[in-house]
Write an enzyme that holds these catalytic residues in place. Structure first.
Site, mmCIF file in Angstrom:
data_model
loop_
_atom_site.group_PDB
_atom_site.id
_atom_site.type_symbol
_atom_site.label_atom_id
_atom_site.label_comp_id
_atom_site.label_asym_id
_atom_site.label_seq_id
_atom_site.Cartn_x
_atom_site.Cartn_y
_atom_site.Cartn_z
ATOM 1 C CB SER A 202 -0.935 -0.113 1.277
ATOM 2 O OG SER A 202 -1.349 1.576 1.380
ATOM 3 C CG HIS B 29 -4.202 -1.457 -1.258
ATOM 4 N ND1 HIS B 29 -5.254 -2.117 -1.568
ATOM 5 C CD2 HIS B 29 -4.366 -0.638 -0.311
ATOM 6 C CE1 HIS B 29 -6.157 -1.666 -0.717
ATOM 7 N NE2 HIS B 29 -5.586 -0.879 -0.123
ATOM 8 C CG ASP C 280 -4.959 2.740 1.156
ATOM 9 O OD1 ASP C 280 -5.938 1.997 0.936
ATOM 10 O OD2 ASP C 280 -4.055 2.519 1.427
ATOM 11 C CG MET D 243 -7.984 7.743 2.434
ATOM 12 S SD MET D 243 -7.107 7.763 3.920
ATOM 13 C CE MET D 243 -6.570 6.357 4.028
ATOM 14 C CG HIS E 287 -9.288 0.559 -0.101
ATOM 15 N ND1 HIS E 287 -8.534 0.283 1.101
ATOM 16 C CD2 HIS E 287 -10.742 0.592 0.134
ATOM 17 C CE1 HIS E 287 -9.691 0.375 2.143
ATOM 18 N NE2 HIS E 287 -10.908 0.587 1.620
ATOM 19 C CG MET F 63 -11.153 3.816 2.249
ATOM 20 S SD MET F 63 -9.586 3.884 3.212
ATOM 21 C CE MET F 63 -8.322 3.851 1.820
ATOM 22 C CG MET G 271 -11.592 -2.044 5.829
ATOM 23 S SD MET G 271 -10.024 -1.673 4.821
ATOM 24 C CE MET G 271 -8.913 -0.993 6.134
ATOM 25 N N GLY H 193 -8.597 4.540 7.256
ATOM 26 C CA GLY H 193 -8.234 6.094 7.548
ATOM 27 C C GLY H 193 -6.829 6.436 7.385
ATOM 28 C CG PHE H 194 -5.433 7.555 10.021
ATOM 29 C CD1 PHE H 194 -4.949 8.776 9.711
ATOM 30 C CD2 PHE H 194 -6.901 7.459 10.526
ATOM 31 C CE1 PHE H 194 -5.568 9.949 10.048
ATOM 32 C CE2 PHE H 194 -7.508 8.478 10.805
ATOM 33 C CZ PHE H 194 -6.955 10.021 10.541
ATOM 34 C CG ASP I 184 -6.216 -2.266 3.742
ATOM 35 O OD1 ASP I 184 -5.048 -2.018 4.042
ATOM 36 O OD2 ASP I 184 -6.812 -1.548 2.847
ATOM 37 N N GLY I 185 -4.822 -3.941 6.626
ATOM 38 C CA GLY I 185 -4.630 -3.078 7.946
ATOM 39 C C GLY I 185 -4.081 -4.005 8.831
ATOM 40 N N GLY J 232 1.154 -1.679 4.195
ATOM 41 C CA GLY J 232 1.802 -0.328 4.056
ATOM 42 C C GLY J 232 2.860 -0.146 4.795
HETATM 43 C C1 DX5 Z 1 -6.007 2.096 5.706
HETATM 44 C C2 DX5 Z 1 -5.821 1.593 4.386
HETATM 45 C C3 DX5 Z 1 -4.773 0.825 4.044
HETATM 46 C C4 DX5 Z 1 -3.482 1.235 4.950
HETATM 47 C C5 DX5 Z 1 -2.807 -0.114 5.337
HETATM 48 O O1 DX5 Z 1 -7.433 3.044 5.972
HETATM 49 O O2 DX5 Z 1 -6.819 1.136 3.688
HETATM 50 O O3 DX5 Z 1 -4.474 0.329 2.920
HETATM 51 O O4 DX5 Z 1 -2.395 1.577 3.952
HETATM 52 O O5 DX5 Z 1 -1.674 0.215 6.046
HETATM 53 P P1 DX5 Z 1 -0.743 -0.519 7.352
HETATM 54 O O6 DX5 Z 1 -0.227 -2.045 6.302
HETATM 55 O O7 DX5 Z 1 0.263 0.329 7.585
HETATM 56 O O8 DX5 Z 1 -1.732 -0.938 8.404
HETATM 57 ZN ZN ZN Z 2 -6.502 0.379 1.751
#
Ligand code: DX5
Ligand code: ZN
Length: 224
Positions: free
Chosen positions: A7, A32, A34, A36, A65, A67, A136, A141-142, A174-175, A196
């Site tokens: 990501s 990937h 993201d 937002m 993705h 969001m 998820m 969000g982060f 994811d996450g 990520g």
């Molecule tokens: C969160 C994102 C993820 C994020 C995952 O809202 O959708 O794709 O990048 O990050 P890590 O792998 O750092 O938890």
């Molecule tokens: Zn994501």
């Protein structure tokens, strides 16, 4: 087959092309991205121009993705920019069936995403349409948040339902996926692993991706 989807949320955006290539050399096979909007999630990231630039530096599938609220308004722009996969949140999409067909009509793979508080049951009517389901394992969000173990049962449930109903969707997570959690998600049934922070958060993305994929593949072999 297990795939790693680095990501870019945790990458250095000033060196994005270089970082994506490094993660790909380490074994990342899906990128990937993201997206937002500051409404559906409390953060802002990027839009179609960055997807268009990424398209020029990699041939790997770009997994967008979304969001965002009102995803239908933006799906054509992401598809035109070069997205290969587009996923939308069940919670953000009022007419999910229509939106998934819109994604498919643009020749992209269609995914649906569920937040940690959303049950798998809410997807019963769309599992025949989707190419992948994204579970998820943090609240979106982060990056770099802590993995939520209570989401594992949803990966197991999706694998069971797929078997019972004879469906073909893939299961993505994811996450909070890192060396400490990767075996658990693979054993639960996840096949596309978004990461990520574990890839871009420290050190060399090439080496990080390689180690994470190796741990995932080992866990998959133990599972069989
Ligand atoms: C969160 C994102 C993820 C994020 C995952 O809202 O959708 O794709 O990048 O990050 P890590 O792998 O750092 O938890
Ligand atoms: Zn994501």
């Amino acid at each position: 087959m297990i795939e790693l989807a680095p990501s870019i949320l945790s990458a250095d955006f000033a060196r994005l092309g270089e970082q994506v290539c490094a993660a790909a050399e380490g074994g990342g096979s899906v990128i990937h991205v993201d997206i937002m909007d500051g409404h559906f999630v409390p953060n802002l990231t990027i839009g179609p121009p960055v997807v268009r630039s990424l398209r020029k530096v990699t041939d790997l599938p770009l997994d967008c993705h979304l969001m965002i609220e009102h995803p239908d308004e933006f799906i054509p722009a992401f598809a035109e920019a070069g997205a290969d996969w587009i996923s939308v949140h069940q919670e953000a999409t009022r007419h999910l069936d229509r939106t998934l067909h819109l994604i498919k009509s643009r020749d992209c793979l269609a995914g649906v995403v569920i937040n940690p508080a959303t049950p798998v049951d809410t997807l019963t009517e769309v599992l025949e349409i989707v190419d992948y389901v994204l579970v998820m394992s943090v609240n979106p969000g982060f990056g770099a948040q802590k993995f939520i173990p209570s989401t594992l049962h949803k990966m197991r449930a999706l694998a069971d339902i797929r078997g019972h109903r004879g469906l073909n969707y893939r299961i993505e997570v994811d996450g909070g996926v890192g060396l400490d959690t990767v075996a658990d998600v693979v054993r639960a049934g996840a096949e596309i692993l978004v990461a990520g922070n574990a890839v871009f958060g420290h050190g060399d993305p090439r080496k990080n991706a390689h180690e994470l994929l190796k741990a995932a593949t080992e866990a998959a072999m133990q599972k069989v």
